[in-house]
Design a protein around this motif. Sequence first.
Motif, PDB file in Angstrom:
ATOM      1  N   UNK A 149       2.281  31.479   4.004  1.00  0.00           N
ATOM      2  CA  UNK A 149       3.712  31.194   4.168  1.00  0.00           C
ATOM      3  C   UNK A 149       4.128  30.174   3.115  1.00  0.00           C
ATOM      4  N   UNK A 150       5.011  30.602   2.228  1.00  0.00           N
ATOM      5  CA  UNK A 150       5.522  29.703   1.184  1.00  0.00           C
ATOM      6  C   UNK A 150       6.747  28.951   1.700  1.00  0.00           C
ATOM      7  N   UNK A 151       6.944  27.764   1.166  1.00  0.00           N
ATOM      8  CA  UNK A 151       8.077  26.949   1.602  1.00  0.00           C
ATOM      9  C   UNK A 151       9.385  27.516   1.073  1.00  0.00           C
ATOM     10  N   UNK A 152      10.459  27.136   1.728  1.00  0.00           N
ATOM     11  CA  UNK A 152      11.800  27.515   1.272  1.00  0.00           C
ATOM     12  C   UNK A 152      12.617  26.231   1.128  1.00  0.00           C
ATOM     13  N   UNK A 153      13.452  26.165   0.098  1.00  0.00           N
ATOM     14  CA  UNK A 153      14.143  24.904  -0.196  1.00  0.00           C
ATOM     15  C   UNK A 153      15.039  24.446   0.950  1.00  0.00           C
ATOM     16  N   UNK A 154      15.649  25.397   1.658  1.00  0.00           N
ATOM     17  CA  UNK A 154      16.533  24.999   2.757  1.00  0.00           C
ATOM     18  C   UNK A 154      15.760  24.295   3.866  1.00  0.00           C
ATOM     19  N   UNK A 155      14.461  24.605   4.007  1.00  0.00           N
ATOM     20  CA  UNK A 155      13.630  23.955   5.020  1.00  0.00           C
ATOM     21  C   UNK A 155      13.033  22.642   4.499  1.00  0.00           C
TER      22      UNK A 155
END
Length: 374
Positions: A149-155
């Motif tokens: 699972x890669x990070x997302x900027x909104x998170x």
Amino acid sequence: MKSNHFRNTILFSLILFLLLFPLIQRVTKVFKIEPLKGYIKPVERVEFTKESFFDDSFQMSMEAYEKRNIGFQPDLVRINNQLEFDLFNKINAATIVRGQENHFYGQQYIDSYYGSDYLGDEAVYQKTWKLLKVQEVLKTKGVHLCVVVASSKSFVHPQYLPVNNELTAKKTNYESYRLNFDSLKINYIDFLPFIKNLDDTSAYSVHPKTGIHWSYYATYFVVDSLRNYMQQITGIPQPEIKLQKLDVTNRPRNSDKDIEDGLNLLYINTNDTYAYPNVFIDKSIFAPSLRGLVVADSYYYTVAHHRFDELFADFNFWFYYNEVYPSEGQTNAKQLNLKEELEKRDVIFILVNVTKLQSFAWGFIDDCYALYCD
């Protein structure tokens, strides 16, 4: 009198030249103009007919075509975009939203943070349950399946999201998949907590303000973690990843500014610092021996930049379970012999960023389940 005539002639000639200058550029292309970036909707010319003339479609298409092909068009668009951006806070790029302190987001990423795209408990459970069955079958065949699972900027940067009092946080796909992964004992690595911690402590940008993806700097650590994970699960020593050089700059590169590119502005100030690791894979002690496959969204490209494929003796990347890299004949993953492709691997990673969990895993799990379990 003569001097007035001369002045008027010069003025008229200058105005005429300025009016004709775009046409001269269009014909001669004497100046090299950088084209616009991002998706540009093509303009099609309507064929001249009696019908197209009287219903105005021919005239409208010609007008649009001439506007698109006028000399200096890309620079004129950038000037217009910059003026609208500076004066009216307007962005001429579909689905891109300006957050606070010049952080930019894709609308889809904001939706995923607020849970607007939540699939529902049952849908997430069913997909995870199929994933479990596929994981169990592949394990009997010596293949280790793992979700990354890669990070997302909104998170990672929710504090810079646009202020919108109408939106309230709901249950997200990320939360639901995490719960199901844990309860069903799915093999997975969640990089979101790691990236958030790195963002808190790093001097360099981890999720760039004007980029969609995680940064090249962040994925240097991701690649190292995946290398260590493979060594741990297989018990086979892996080649070393060695850092040769770290370029530090105030200007983002490539996908670290993919939103910025699509905005087609003259300039934008981010006040960020970016670092670009230059690595090589040291195979002098431990040669690559594993056969790997990555099925992933676009977040894999920055991982690939750090020579991830060189950790394997044999490797393929399937982009959205569609395009095949490197391609040896067949370029569509869905047209390959799936059973043969799966069972010749030692490790299979499904890499998906938090936002794309909404479409996880692009049909790959369903096809694997149909192959082994239906």
